[in-house]
Scaffold this active site. Structure first.
Site, mmCIF file in Angstrom:
data_model
loop_
_atom_site.group_PDB
_atom_site.id
_atom_site.type_symbol
_atom_site.label_atom_id
_atom_site.label_comp_id
_atom_site.label_asym_id
_atom_site.label_seq_id
_atom_site.Cartn_x
_atom_site.Cartn_y
_atom_site.Cartn_z
ATOM 1 N N ILE A 142 -18.713 0.742 -2.444
ATOM 2 C CA ILE A 142 -19.434 1.083 -3.678
ATOM 3 C C ILE A 142 -19.352 -0.116 -4.623
ATOM 4 O O ILE A 142 -18.277 -0.678 -4.816
ATOM 5 C CB ILE A 142 -18.823 2.343 -4.321
ATOM 6 C CG1 ILE A 142 -18.868 3.496 -3.294
ATOM 7 C CG2 ILE A 142 -19.567 2.719 -5.592
ATOM 8 C CD1 ILE A 142 -18.212 4.774 -3.769
ATOM 9 N N PRO A 144 -20.442 -2.429 -8.265
ATOM 10 C CA PRO A 144 -20.708 -2.277 -9.696
ATOM 11 C C PRO A 144 -22.020 -2.939 -10.129
ATOM 12 O O PRO A 144 -22.617 -3.717 -9.379
ATOM 13 C CB PRO A 144 -19.533 -3.019 -10.322
ATOM 14 C CG PRO A 144 -19.256 -4.131 -9.363
ATOM 15 C CD PRO A 144 -19.596 -3.618 -7.983
ATOM 16 N N THR A 146 -22.003 -4.874 -12.762
ATOM 17 C CA THR A 146 -21.622 -6.085 -13.487
ATOM 18 C C THR A 146 -21.608 -7.335 -12.597
ATOM 19 O O THR A 146 -21.850 -8.428 -13.083
ATOM 20 C CB THR A 146 -20.244 -5.879 -14.141
ATOM 21 O OG1 THR A 146 -19.362 -5.306 -13.171
ATOM 22 C CG2 THR A 146 -20.336 -4.961 -15.324
ATOM 23 N N ASN A 147 -21.279 -7.175 -11.320
ATOM 24 C CA ASN A 147 -21.325 -8.292 -10.363
ATOM 25 C C ASN A 147 -22.077 -7.836 -9.115
ATOM 26 O O ASN A 147 -21.493 -7.814 -8.029
ATOM 27 C CB ASN A 147 -19.918 -8.690 -9.876
ATOM 28 C CG ASN A 147 -18.970 -9.013 -10.992
ATOM 29 O OD1 ASN A 147 -19.339 -9.689 -11.948
ATOM 30 N ND2 ASN A 147 -17.744 -8.554 -10.883
ATOM 31 N N GLY A 227 -15.663 1.282 -12.294
ATOM 32 C CA GLY A 227 -14.862 1.871 -13.372
ATOM 33 C C GLY A 227 -13.945 2.975 -12.860
ATOM 34 O O GLY A 227 -13.853 3.230 -11.654
ATOM 35 N N GLY A 245 -10.461 -1.165 -9.783
ATOM 36 C CA GLY A 245 -10.879 -0.473 -10.992
ATOM 37 C C GLY A 245 -10.982 -1.333 -12.239
ATOM 38 O O GLY A 245 -11.012 -2.567 -12.161
ATOM 39 N N CYS A 278 -14.382 -8.296 -14.884
ATOM 40 C CA CYS A 278 -13.271 -7.379 -15.187
ATOM 41 C C CYS A 278 -12.011 -8.150 -15.549
ATOM 42 O O CYS A 278 -11.117 -7.613 -16.180
ATOM 43 C CB CYS A 278 -13.019 -6.472 -13.990
ATOM 44 S SG CYS A 278 -12.870 -7.378 -12.439
ATOM 45 N N GLU A 366 -12.206 -1.500 -23.154
ATOM 46 C CA GLU A 366 -12.763 -2.545 -22.283
ATOM 47 C C GLU A 366 -14.264 -2.643 -22.576
ATOM 48 O O GLU A 366 -15.079 -1.909 -22.005
ATOM 49 C CB GLU A 366 -12.558 -2.166 -20.806
ATOM 50 C CG GLU A 366 -13.004 -3.245 -19.837
ATOM 51 C CD GLU A 366 -13.218 -2.743 -18.408
ATOM 52 O OE1 GLU A 366 -13.547 -1.550 -18.203
ATOM 53 O OE2 GLU A 366 -13.107 -3.566 -17.488
#
Ligand code: NAD
Length: 471
Positions: A142, A144, A146-147, A227, A245, A278, A366
């Protein structure tokens, strides 16, 4: 029950794919449904990946070397990399092209490959015993938002080197970028002579399809990069799971640090890809004695200081209403955020900073955007305790700027983060300006740390009795 022709075709296709999978046959052709690994349906995708793996596991290791080489070649081609990072910025609205280029090359060039899989052995009068790093089979990964491209390339190299097939569940907010990368990985595998559909995904990923993947018997290992929700979901699945995470990395500065360098490192780390990584510095804790000089130097490096507490409170209410981060500002530039908040900033502003109490949302949450809350402490011991508190037990990343070896050692032991960077920007922890290999899946909660091929391998013992001891 009424089933139309299309429904019947779908069932026949699924049954045929399952039969092929059971017989270890990879689909001979890539029809529109499974073109370059992209399927409509999660069950079809998993069946195709299982069939591809049945083929892959019997092939020589030389194929794996070729596949990794082809993936590296594909994802370091200038035009391809530029297309992907532009697509990622455009689709997600997060980050910036320049830093995403750095991240893209870093993971394509430096993610460890086959060399990461070192066997171990014991020999003696009773023979030879080998400990090998063997594949799991089909891995559910899975990813993200963000990247997106970096995670797919990094996970593909690591997981395929270890001999696995992969089902990717991309973030819906980065779907097109993710699927584009999955297609390219499949094309690289085909160019190396590998089986079709060794890496698969679905056209329309949903929570439901992710659930199908998480509970499918053919998916032997789960790896979640994201997350807290998704890490919790994979760890509750009943399967072996690797959880990478969230973090809230503090940057601690004490009175012994090279303050000018510390200021530059913190700003460079925290502004990298608009603070999306992260690992990026999310708040600063500084010893009072050097706080003013640190802030002065941060300003010299593109920080804009907000002194008015009301403006900082309003900013917090805008970017994290009710304590939840607003996606509207994640990964945006400092100038964009300042404009939205009605704050006038100079053209060259890289980050918004402000002195705050430790319990302020701009310090605690965060945010994943270039805003740094700064908290003053009386001494380094107080700073270490506060930094640990602000990291929230994520065991992710922390940075510290100090020449005091005892204090560095104390912080390292207390915070127990997976990455601890001393006297450098956070990205040094990913092998950019620091030693060591990069990864985009940092498994803090489950302890695998900076993942690589060996993380995605099963330890298996092979025993030969009474022979092959040549000591
Ligand atoms: P996110 O948690 O919103 O999404 C990650 C993925 O999980 C997506 O594919 C999403 O569709 C899926 N997902 C979310 N909840 C799920 C559930 N209950 N069941 C199944 N699937 C679910 O993450 P994001 O906003 O894209 O990424 C940012 C977060 O990820 C930050 O917290 C960041 O720190 C973390 N992150 C960690 C690492 C690491 O290596 N530790 C790397 C990158 C990002």
């Amino acid at each position: 029950m009424n089933i139309d022709t299309a429904g019947i075709e779908a069932i026949v296709k699924r049954v045929m794919t399952s039969i092929d999978a059971a017989n270890g046959v990879a689909p001979a052709t890539q029809d529109a449904k499974g073109k370059d690994g992209i399927f409509d349906d999660m069950e079809d995708a998993i069946a195709a990946a299982q069939a591809a793996w049945n083929d892959y596991k019997m092939r020589p290791l030389s194929l794996r070397y070729k596949i990794i080489d082809e993936i590296r070649k594909t994802f370091t081609k200038k035009e391809t990399v530029e297309t992907i990072v532009n697509m990622a910025v455009e689709e997600t609205g997060m980050g910036n092209v320049e830093d995403k280029l750095t991240k893209a090359y870093l993971c394509a060039e430096k993610t460890p490959g086959m060399e990461d899989l070192q066997a171990n052995c014991w020999t003696g009068d009773e023979g030879l015993t080998l400990l090998e790093l063997s594949p799991f089979g089909v891995i559910g990964a899975i990813c993200p938002s963000t990247n997106p491209n970096e995670t797919i390339v990094n996970n593909s190299i690591s997981m395929l080197a270890a001999g696995n097939a992969i089902v990717f569940a991309p973030h819906p907010g980065a779907l097109q970028t993710s699927l584009y990368c999955v297609r390219l990985v499949n094309q690289a595998i085909a160019a190396a002579g590998g089986p079709a559909n060794l890496v698969v995904s679905t056209e329309h990923p949903t929570m439901e399809s992710a659930n199908v993947m998480m509970h499918h018997p053919d998916v032997r290992l789960l790896c979640a990069t994201g997350g807290p929700g998704v890490v919790h979901a994979v760890l509750s699945s009943g399967k072996k799971a690797i959880g990478a995470g969230p973090g809230n990395p503090p940057a601690l500065v004490d009175e012994t640090a090279d303050i000018e360098k510390a200021a530059k490192d913190i700003i460079d780390g925290c502004t990298f890809d608009n603070n999306l990584p992260c690992i990026a510095e999310k708040e600063v804790v500084v010893v009072d004695q050097v706080a003013d000089y640190l802030i002065f130097n941060m300003k010299k490096n593109g920080a804009f200081e907000i002194k008015d507490r009301k403006v900082l409170d309003d900013l917090a209410a805008m970017v994290a209403p009710d304590g939840r981060v607003s996606r509207d500002y994640v990964g945006k530039s400092a100038k964009y955020i300042a404009k939205a908040a009605g704050i006038d900033v100079p053209e060259d502003t890289r980050v918004l900073i402000g002195e705050l109490p430790a319990d302020h949302p701009l310090v605690q949450i965060e945010l994943m955007m270039p805003i740094l809350g700064i908290v003053r402490v009386d001494n380094v011991d107080e700073g270490i305790d506060l930094a640990c508190e602000l990291e929230h037990g994520n065991r992710h990343t922390a940075t510290m700027h100090s020449k005091n070896v005892d204090a560095l050692s104390k912080m390292s032991k207390k915070i127990a983060s997976t990455i601890f960077v001393k006297n450098g920007p956070s990205y040094a922890g990913l092998g950019a300006g620091g030693e060591g290999y990069p990864t985009f899946t940092i498994a803090g909660p489950t302890g695998e740390g900076l993942t690589s091929a060996k993380t995605f391998a099963r330890r298996r013992r092979c025993v030969l009795c009474d022979a092959f001891n040549i000591k």
